[in-house]
Design a protein around this motif. Structure first.
Motif, PDB file in Angstrom:
ATOM      1  N   ASP A  87      67.728  10.158  60.973  1.00  0.00           N
ATOM      2  CA  ASP A  87      66.502   9.359  60.999  1.00  0.00           C
ATOM      3  C   ASP A  87      66.759   7.958  61.558  1.00  0.00           C
ATOM      4  OD1 ASP A  87      63.717   8.891  60.059  1.00  0.00           O
ATOM      5  OD2 ASP A  87      64.694   7.507  58.679  1.00  0.00           O
ATOM      6  N   ASN A  96      65.654   3.422  57.822  1.00  0.00           N
ATOM      7  CA  ASN A  96      65.294   3.375  56.400  1.00  0.00           C
ATOM      8  C   ASN A  96      65.675   2.022  55.821  1.00  0.00           C
ATOM      9  OD1 ASN A  96      67.814   3.457  54.568  1.00  0.00           O
ATOM     10  ND2 ASN A  96      68.275   5.116  56.006  1.00  0.00           N
ATOM     11  N   ALA A 147      62.634   6.628  47.982  1.00  0.00           N
ATOM     12  CA  ALA A 147      62.505   7.811  48.825  1.00  0.00           C
ATOM     13  C   ALA A 147      63.836   8.499  49.099  1.00  0.00           C
ATOM     14  CB  ALA A 147      61.851   7.418  50.153  1.00  0.00           C
ATOM     15  N   SER A 169      61.601   7.186  60.107  1.00  0.00           N
ATOM     16  CA  SER A 169      60.648   7.313  58.991  1.00  0.00           C
ATOM     17  C   SER A 169      60.167   5.993  58.406  1.00  0.00           C
ATOM     18  CB  SER A 169      61.282   8.155  57.877  1.00  0.00           C
ATOM     19  OG  SER A 169      62.355   7.446  57.273  1.00  0.00           O
ATOM     20  N   TYR A 217      61.416   5.098  55.637  1.00  0.00           N
ATOM     21  CA  TYR A 217      61.494   5.398  54.202  1.00  0.00           C
ATOM     22  C   TYR A 217      62.065   4.215  53.414  1.00  0.00           C
ATOM     23  CZ  TYR A 217      60.300  10.388  53.851  1.00  0.00           C
ATOM     24  OH  TYR A 217      59.644  11.598  53.809  1.00  0.00           O
ATOM     25  N   ASP A 218      61.537   4.022  52.232  1.00  0.00           N
ATOM     26  CA  ASP A 218      61.873   2.923  51.315  1.00  0.00           C
ATOM     27  C   ASP A 218      61.436   1.568  51.842  1.00  0.00           C
ATOM     28  OD1 ASP A 218      62.869   4.110  48.980  1.00  0.00           O
ATOM     29  OD2 ASP A 218      64.826   4.470  49.896  1.00  0.00           O
ATOM     30  N   VAL A 253      54.023   5.976  53.110  1.00  0.00           N
ATOM     31  CA  VAL A 253      54.101   7.152  53.973  1.00  0.00           C
ATOM     32  C   VAL A 253      53.080   8.194  53.506  1.00  0.00           C
ATOM     33  CG1 VAL A 253      56.542   6.722  54.478  1.00  0.00           C
ATOM     34  CG2 VAL A 253      55.916   8.198  52.556  1.00  0.00           C
ATOM     35  N   SER A 313      59.201  11.505  49.788  1.00  0.00           N
ATOM     36  CA  SER A 313      60.641  11.250  49.800  1.00  0.00           C
ATOM     37  C   SER A 313      61.311  12.219  50.766  1.00  0.00           C
ATOM     38  CB  SER A 313      61.245  11.409  48.400  1.00  0.00           C
ATOM     39  OG  SER A 313      61.574  12.755  48.126  1.00  0.00           O
ATOM     40  N   VAL A 314      62.621  12.017  50.975  1.00  0.00           N
ATOM     41  CA  VAL A 314      63.349  12.905  51.874  1.00  0.00           C
ATOM     42  C   VAL A 314      63.407  14.328  51.337  1.00  0.00           C
ATOM     43  CG1 VAL A 314      64.707  11.070  52.941  1.00  0.00           C
ATOM     44  CG2 VAL A 314      65.581  12.205  50.884  1.00  0.00           C
TER      45      VAL A 314
END
Length: 347
Positions: free
Chosen positions: A8, A11, A34, A296, A298-299, A303, A309-310
């Motif tokens: 990814d 993050n 996440a 992403s 993520y965190d 989203v 989460s992953v």
């Protein structure tokens, strides 16, 4: 489905841990964010770019409320002093190194490192700096961070730095929001090229983007950005920018942040994966199948509900299959395209 593993483009795990005062050992358990190791194993998450980012004070409740309107223009925070930025960045690097020591991450400095890590049990991890506030105009710190393994850098987050200007959280808008790189920013681009540090264009305004395109001889890469033609947000890339990335044989990582996915620009999580497929189709249409992956955020972002989460990444793979993505393209999107562009960026 958990294979191929997803590598990814972006993050914010390190920032989440640092802000919460959590230790690296907390990643071994089901956590509050996440990304953690049980979720990574469940979802087939192979790793990615782990960002060093210095947050500014913000009223999160007010920001979310404002970004649910039909249009918005969020004021950007001021510049962060270098001493404060270095304190935060160094603390986050210490967390990164603790995660490596515990065996949760494998610090990757080469594509060969990435390939080995993606076939193992720990997460393949590139050390990335999102906003270069910890670096002074003489760039001495850049060389020092490179020695510690920094291999990717975005000259700005959305706020201004001594190197350039980022785009605001503004909808609707293009990224044509201010001047380009400063003299120090131009030196930063050239030095990153010399060192083999990949430059991330995700938060740069349009003038800065075109400065990098003029100055750098490396592929143009936006690790976590989307298509302005689908969602006319200042953070997203216009077709002209996408064409320049394609011409450089670069790369875009599809961002999961809902405000940059939704055509209405709203920060609301009730968005279907069909909207992600619209961005994916547009990106592939302009860039080709070899220049698109995932980034992403993520965190670091709100989203879609289906991808909290992953651990939820198998739902994304299922949606891709239903959209007609075959085995060859799946491998490219999940990791192969990142490996390709990094081979060109780091050598």
């Amino acid at each position: 489905m958990r294979l191929p593993k997803i590598f990814d483009g972006h993050n914010d795990l390190l920032t989440r841990l640092h802000t919460a005062g959590a230790g690296a050992d907390s990643v071994a358990r089901d956590g509050q964010g996440a990304i953690d190791m049980p979720s990574a194993r469940a979802g087939g998450f192979g790793g990615g770019f782990f960002a060093l980012w210095v947050p500014s004070p913000v009223d999160v409740v007010a920001k979310i409320a404002a970004m649910q309107g039909d249009g918005y223009d969020m004021p950007l925070p001021g510049m962060v002093p270098q001493t404060e930025a270095r304190r935060v960045v160094d603390a986050q690097i210490a967390l990164f190194e603790d995660l490596v020591a515990l065996g949760h991450l494998t610090h990757c400095r080469t594509v060969e490192d990435l390939r080995r890590a993606l076939s193992g049990d720990s997460l393949a991890a590139i050390l990335h700096m999102e906003g270069a506030e910890a670096i002074g105009p003489d760039l001495d710190e850049l060389d020092a961070y490179h020695d510690r393994g920094l291999r990717s850098l975005g000259p700005v987050w959305s706020r201004e730095t001594i190197f350039g200007h980022g785009v605001p959280f503004r909808y609707p808008s293009t990224g044509d929001t201010g001047p380009g790189l400063t003299d120090a920013g131009q030196r930063l681009v050239r030095r990153c090229d010399d060192l083999g540090i990949m430059l991330d264009l995700s938060h740069l305004n349009e003038a800065g983007f075109w400065d990098v395109a003029r100055l750098s001889h490396r592929p143009l890469v936006a690790t976590h950005s989307n298509a302005h033609a689908v969602s006319p947000h200042a953070r997203n890339l216009t077709d002209r920018q996408l064409d320049a990335i394609a011409d450089s044989d670069g790369m875009v990582g599809l961002n999961f942040a809902v405000a940059f996915l939704r055509p209405d620009g709203k920060m609301r999580a009730d968005v279907g994966l069909d909207v992600m497929m619209r961005h994916l189709d547009h990106l592939i249409g302009r860039l080709g199948e070899d220049r698109v992956g995932f980034g992403s955020d993520y965190d670091g972002a709100m989203v879609p509900q289906a991808l909290i989460s992953v651990a939820d990444l198998p739902k994304l793979r299922t949606a891709l299959r239903a959209h007609g993505v075959d085995d060859a393209l799946m491998e490219k999107l999940c990791q192969g395209n990142w490996l390709r562009v990094l081979e060109k960026s780091w050598t």
